[in-house]
Design a protein around this motif. Structure first.
Motif, PDB file in Angstrom:
ATOM      1  N   ILE A 109       0.896  -1.248   0.025  1.00  0.00           N
ATOM      2  CA  ILE A 109       0.116  -0.115  -0.068  1.00  0.00           C
ATOM      3  C   ILE A 109       0.822   1.140   0.100  1.00  0.00           C
ATOM      4  CG2 ILE A 109      -1.748   1.316   1.477  1.00  0.00           C
ATOM      5  CD1 ILE A 109      -2.946  -1.232   2.437  1.00  0.00           C
ATOM      6  N   ASP A 110       0.911   1.943  -0.997  1.00  0.00           N
ATOM      7  CA  ASP A 110       1.469   3.423  -1.095  1.00  0.00           C
ATOM      8  C   ASP A 110       0.592   4.574  -0.199  1.00  0.00           C
ATOM      9  OD1 ASP A 110       3.456   2.125  -2.839  1.00  0.00           O
ATOM     10  OD2 ASP A 110       1.979   2.291  -4.394  1.00  0.00           O
ATOM     11  N   ALA A 111      -0.802   4.481  -0.615  1.00  0.00           N
ATOM     12  CA  ALA A 111      -1.401   5.678  -0.192  1.00  0.00           C
ATOM     13  C   ALA A 111      -2.837   5.355   0.331  1.00  0.00           C
ATOM     14  CB  ALA A 111      -1.620   6.773  -1.331  1.00  0.00           C
ATOM     15  N   VAL A 112      -3.545   6.172   1.269  1.00  0.00           N
ATOM     16  CA  VAL A 112      -4.565   5.845   1.618  1.00  0.00           C
ATOM     17  C   VAL A 112      -5.725   7.151   1.436  1.00  0.00           C
ATOM     18  CG1 VAL A 112      -6.357   5.779   3.876  1.00  0.00           C
ATOM     19  CG2 VAL A 112      -3.896   4.430   3.471  1.00  0.00           C
ATOM     20  N   TYR A 113      -6.757   6.922   0.667  1.00  0.00           N
ATOM     21  CA  TYR A 113      -7.753   7.944   0.295  1.00  0.00           C
ATOM     22  C   TYR A 113      -8.617   8.097   1.476  1.00  0.00           C
ATOM     23  CZ  TYR A 113     -10.198  10.972  -2.972  1.00  0.00           C
ATOM     24  OH  TYR A 113     -11.054  12.107  -3.538  1.00  0.00           O
ATOM     25  N   VAL A 114      -8.726   8.920   2.288  1.00  0.00           N
ATOM     26  CA  VAL A 114      -9.557   9.065   3.601  1.00  0.00           C
ATOM     27  C   VAL A 114     -10.909   9.821   2.928  1.00  0.00           C
ATOM     28  CG1 VAL A 114      -9.913  10.194   5.730  1.00  0.00           C
ATOM     29  CG2 VAL A 114      -7.443   9.449   4.942  1.00  0.00           C
ATOM     30  N   ILE A 115     -11.980   8.794   2.984  1.00  0.00           N
ATOM     31  CA  ILE A 115     -13.194   9.514   2.448  1.00  0.00           C
ATOM     32  C   ILE A 115     -14.238   8.854   3.641  1.00  0.00           C
ATOM     33  CG2 ILE A 115     -14.922   9.327   0.446  1.00  0.00           C
ATOM     34  CD1 ILE A 115     -12.850   7.971  -1.290  1.00  0.00           C
ATOM     35  N   THR A 116     -13.900   9.950   4.785  1.00  0.00           N
ATOM     36  CA  THR A 116     -14.918   9.708   5.940  1.00  0.00           C
ATOM     37  C   THR A 116     -15.565  11.010   6.427  1.00  0.00           C
ATOM     38  OG1 THR A 116     -12.854   9.971   7.523  1.00  0.00           O
ATOM     39  CG2 THR A 116     -13.590   7.806   7.041  1.00  0.00           C
ATOM     40  N   PRO A 117     -16.508  11.063   7.174  1.00  0.00           N
ATOM     41  CA  PRO A 117     -17.089  12.420   7.702  1.00  0.00           C
ATOM     42  C   PRO A 117     -15.847  13.463   7.921  1.00  0.00           C
ATOM     43  CG  PRO A 117     -18.510  10.681   8.446  1.00  0.00           C
ATOM     44  CD  PRO A 117     -17.055   9.975   7.879  1.00  0.00           C
ATOM     45  N   ASN A 118     -16.154  14.632   7.608  1.00  0.00           N
ATOM     46  CA  ASN A 118     -15.145  15.658   7.674  1.00  0.00           C
ATOM     47  C   ASN A 118     -14.377  15.819   8.832  1.00  0.00           C
ATOM     48  OD1 ASN A 118     -16.554  16.351   5.276  1.00  0.00           O
ATOM     49  ND2 ASN A 118     -17.695  18.153   6.397  1.00  0.00           N
ATOM     50  N   ALA A 119     -15.112  15.560  10.133  1.00  0.00           N
ATOM     51  CA  ALA A 119     -14.531  15.834  11.465  1.00  0.00           C
ATOM     52  C   ALA A 119     -13.740  14.801  11.831  1.00  0.00           C
ATOM     53  CB  ALA A 119     -15.609  15.764  12.713  1.00  0.00           C
ATOM     54  N   LEU A 120     -13.512  13.605  11.178  1.00  0.00           N
ATOM     55  CA  LEU A 120     -12.721  12.530  11.102  1.00  0.00           C
ATOM     56  C   LEU A 120     -11.312  12.780  10.479  1.00  0.00           C
ATOM     57  CD1 LEU A 120     -15.103   9.497  10.967  1.00  0.00           C
ATOM     58  CD2 LEU A 120     -14.272  10.878  13.125  1.00  0.00           C
TER      59      LEU A 120
END
Length: 372
Positions: free
Chosen positions: A108-119
């Motif tokens: 794994i090279d990168a993580v795309y964070v697609i969670t609620p804004n506050a997280l």
């Protein structure tokens, strides 16, 4: 899965072989999806397997230089579903408690964070500390202070932080930016951005201040904020704003329903924008200069984007936004490519400073100076 991927790549490539491609300016248009690619591959894990995460995952199937290899979710059933659908190995599956272990995962090279804004802040910083590049969906945080903390953490960890500004790679949008840079519109005088829709479910997280950090401004309004900057080609120096709330039950304290805001630029240009969760049919950008104009309608939807200028219709072909985005972000992360319109963490911090100022202007009723 590999045969399906090859088929999709071939179809995407053939769809782009049209006369309009040869007419486009190379500097304004990201490299088209191509069936032949022998460069480095960005291996991405998606954190947050909701509707937009699913959209990104599907788009990755058509990418040349990026692929989905892992998932992070708090819902075991979703993890199993994605494993089967996208052929994801068990060792690349994590939950919100144990995803720090990706530090030891070389696949794994990168993580795309697609969670609620506050997280976003805490999750992005954890990803950075695990030594992985961070792609964070917009808005990158709930305020500028948190956004800057994310930038600082990624710099300390020596990883890249990119924000999910998909419109920064959209061909018609980039053609307008190219035309502006070439002086085709002359001195820029005015921008209008209309961003809104009528939100449905009153119980969704976007109407929860603790999770969203606000209301419409933190979701759809960010498009007009960011759009004003890349269309005008400058950062604003002041903002004024006014809020209207017709449904205080759905839109509780701290959750904005409708905000109109105005931006002033050092060159004298003005922007007038609307952000709302109470009206449909609002997705329009208009740029006016001394020598010409440009309009996008729709301007930021999933496509196809449509637009024209004083010189005629924009004819650049539609390619899935997230496919272009992920291929271009692969080039930024792995090859050091410089995009025409930035998508780095500093770009996101500027937008969050404007959001903060808009909320301050609403609260005080005064013009708020900006230092971006």
């Amino acid at each position: 899965m590999s045969s399906r991927r090859a088929f999709l790549q071939k179809m995407a490539a053939s769809a782009l072989v049209v006369p309009a491609v040869s007419m486009m300016k190379a500097a304004a248009y990201p490299q088209a999806v191509n069936s032949v690619y022998d460069g480095p591959m960005l291996r991405v894990a998606i954190m947050g397997l909701g509707s937009y995460g699913s959209r990104v995952a599907e788009a990755l199937l058509s990418c040349r230089a990026a692929k989905l290899v892992g998932v992070i979710s708090g819902t075991p059933s979703k993890v199993k579903e994605w494993q089967a659908k996208y052929n994801i190995p068990e060792k690349n599956c994590y939950n919100y408690e144990n995803f720090d272990r990706i530090k030891d995962n070389q696949d794994i090279d990168a993580v795309y964070v697609i969670t609620p804004n506050a997280l976003h802040k805490d999750q992005s910083i954890r990803v950075a500390k695990a030594g992985k590049h961070v792609i964070c969906e917009k808005p990158m945080a709930v305020n500028a202070v948190e956004a800057q903390q994310m930038v600082d953490a990624c710099k300390k960890a020596n990883v890249k932080l990119l924000i999910g500004y998909r419109m920064h790679f959209e061909p018609k949008t980039l053609e307008i930016v190219r035309m502006r840079n070439a002086g085709d519109f002359g001195k820029i005088l005015f921008f209008q951005g209309l961003s809104g829709f009528k939100i449905g479910d009153p119980g969704e997280w976007r109407l929860n201040k603790q999770l969203a950090g606000g209301g419409a401004m933190m979701d759809i309004g960010i498009y007009s904020i960011n759009g004003a900057r890349y269309m005008v080609g400058e950062d604003p120096v002041w903002v004024t704003a006014q809020e209207v709330k017709t449904d205080p039950i759905k839109f509780k304290e701290g959750v904005d329903e409708t905000i109109t805001f105005q931006l002033g630029f050092a060159n004298g240009a003005l922007a007038s924008c609307l952000s709302t969760y109470a009206m449909n049919n609002l997705d329009r950008f208009f740029l006016n200069g001394e020598k010409g104009f440009a309009e996008l309608l729709p301007a930021t939807g999933y496509g196809p984007i449509k637009g024209h200028t004083h010189l005629g219709e924009l004819t650049q072909p539609h390619v899935t936004h997230q496919t272009l985005q992920m291929d271009e972000m692969s080039a930024i992360i792995l090859k050091g490519k410089k995009p025409l319109v930035p998508v780095d963490g500093e770009e996101g911090v500027k937008d969050m400073k404007i959001v903060d100022a808009i909320f301050e202007a609403v609260k005080t009723g005064k013009k708020v100076d900006l230092k971006l």
